[in-house]
Scaffold this active site. Structure first.
Site, PDB file in Angstrom:
ATOM      1  N   SER A   1       0.370  31.244  28.454  1.00  0.00           N
ATOM      2  CA  SER A   1       1.370  30.647  29.323  1.00  0.00           C
ATOM      3  C   SER A   1       2.343  31.717  29.826  1.00  0.00           C
ATOM      4  O   SER A   1       1.934  32.710  30.406  1.00  0.00           O
ATOM      5  CB  SER A   1       2.088  29.511  28.579  1.00  0.00           C
ATOM      6  OG  SER A   1       2.914  28.759  29.431  1.00  0.00           O
TER       7      SER A   1
ATOM      8  N   HIS B   1      -2.987  22.527  28.551  1.00  0.00           N
ATOM      9  CA  HIS B   1      -2.296  23.812  28.495  1.00  0.00           C
ATOM     10  C   HIS B   1      -1.863  24.214  27.085  1.00  0.00           C
ATOM     11  O   HIS B   1      -1.815  25.396  26.759  1.00  0.00           O
ATOM     12  CB  HIS B   1      -1.073  23.737  29.418  1.00  0.00           C
ATOM     13  CG  HIS B   1      -0.297  25.000  29.526  1.00  0.00           C
ATOM     14  ND1 HIS B   1      -0.787  26.127  30.148  1.00  0.00           N
ATOM     15  CD2 HIS B   1       0.958  25.326  29.105  1.00  0.00           C
ATOM     16  CE1 HIS B   1       0.120  27.088  30.105  1.00  0.00           C
ATOM     17  NE2 HIS B   1       1.189  26.634  29.479  1.00  0.00           N
TER      18      HIS B   1
ATOM     19  N   ASP C   1      -4.360  30.801  29.989  1.00  0.00           N
ATOM     20  CA  ASP C   1      -3.621  29.894  30.870  1.00  0.00           C
ATOM     21  C   ASP C   1      -2.269  30.496  31.273  1.00  0.00           C
ATOM     22  O   ASP C   1      -1.203  29.881  31.087  1.00  0.00           O
ATOM     23  CB  ASP C   1      -3.425  28.533  30.198  1.00  0.00           C
ATOM     24  CG  ASP C   1      -3.787  27.375  31.129  1.00  0.00           C
ATOM     25  OD1 ASP C   1      -4.385  27.623  32.193  1.00  0.00           O
ATOM     26  OD2 ASP C   1      -3.472  26.216  30.799  1.00  0.00           O
TER      27      ASP C   1
END
Length: 297
Positions: free
Chosen positions: A122, A227, A150
């Site tokens: 992230s 996610h 991600d």
């Protein structure tokens, strides 16, 4: 031909919590068996503790890697520039301190700092890219591969966090090492009928990161998970309230991510390419469905 990367490895591992020279908490996961091991430096996502990735990190380490997961920030007020600066400081700290810390805590594992992978999830994936692109300043450690899980660069194309690293020009990143980008199929979906933003919004997510990487590059899309679905089960309730989630058993996703990272590191750190070739040629070996792209230099 098959691969064992999606299963738990043969090494027994233990974890250790320490602090860097900047007093940043750091989680280290290492094999207990005597030997020299490659290193993976892993950056956490926005407001996620490094310990929330414990199961994923232990799976990777069990294949013979020392994992170093620093806590770059626990505050919403920490800027992207501050996080990248901290990431650079911890990277330089590794060179002088990691081996000493392991030996002083009676571990027989020795870090091989000529074989180091850089990864993050992230916002941590974005921090890893920023570090590899030189935004953290001069580094005393050389990375051999960059892996973004991600990665997210902001809320939207118009709201990138600083430093703004996405250029929206294909193959514009000057990184100089192989890059792997992993994305989630549910990361682009919003929660609560669109009332909450997606956790990996279009324009600042894995697709754009991959598009801006130069070959050699890999792109893996884990289609059925969200996610934050790689986190430990103890984080499931909170994370599924924030991000679109699979809602079921997350262990296949953790095994998938761990296996892909191990295969990439074997290829880029040890020149053992059989495992990643198996995954690229036959994605169905993954514990959960994935799409794979690979482009050579």
């Amino acid at each position: 031909m098959g691969t064992n990367v999606f299963e738990k490895g043969s090494y027994l591992v233990e974890s250790l919590s320490v602090k860097s020279s900047e007093s940043k908490p750091i989680l280290i996961v290492t094999p207990t068996e005597e030997g020299e091991y490659p290193v993976l430096l892993f950056f956490h996502g926005f407001l996620i503790t490094d310990s929330a990735y414990s199961k994923l990190l232990h799976l990777i380490s069990s294949h013979g890697y020392i994992l170093v997961a620093p806590q770059l920030s626990t505050s919403i007020f920490t800027s992207g520039n501050e996080e990248v600066k901290s990431a650079a400081g911890i990277t330089n700290w590794l060179v002088s301190s990691l081996g000493t810390i392991l030996s002083s805590n009676n571990f027989k594992s020795v870090p091989n700092l000529n074989k180091v992978a850089l990864a993050g999830h992230s916002r941590g994936g974005r921090n890893a890219f920023a570090l590899a692109l030189g935004y953290g300043g001069s580094l005393t450690l050389k990375f051999s591969v960059l892996i973004g899980i991600d990665p997210v660069a902001g809320l939207s194309k118009c709201l990138q966090m600083e430093p703004k690293i996405l250029t929206y020009n294909p193959k514009s990143f000057n990184i100089g090492i192989p890059v792997a980008v992993l994305g989630t199929g549910l990361g682009i979906e919003s929660k609560c009928c669109g009332l909450m933003p997606a956790c990996a919004p279009e324009g600042v997510n894995h697709d754009e990161f991959f598009d801006e990487c130069k070959p050699p590059r890999w792109h893996f899309l884990v289609k059925d998970f969200g996610h934050m679905d790689m986190l430990d089960d103890s984080s499931k309730k909170l994370s599924s309230c924030i991000c679109k989630s699979n809602g079921g058993d997350w262990e296949p996703f953790r095994k998938c991510l761990a296996g892909i990272l191990v295969a990439i590191m074997r290829a880029c750190l040890d020149d053992v390419k059989e495992d990643i070739q198996v995954i690229v040629n036959n994605p169905s070996v993954s514990p959960t469905p994935i799409d794979v792209q690979y482009e050579e230099e």
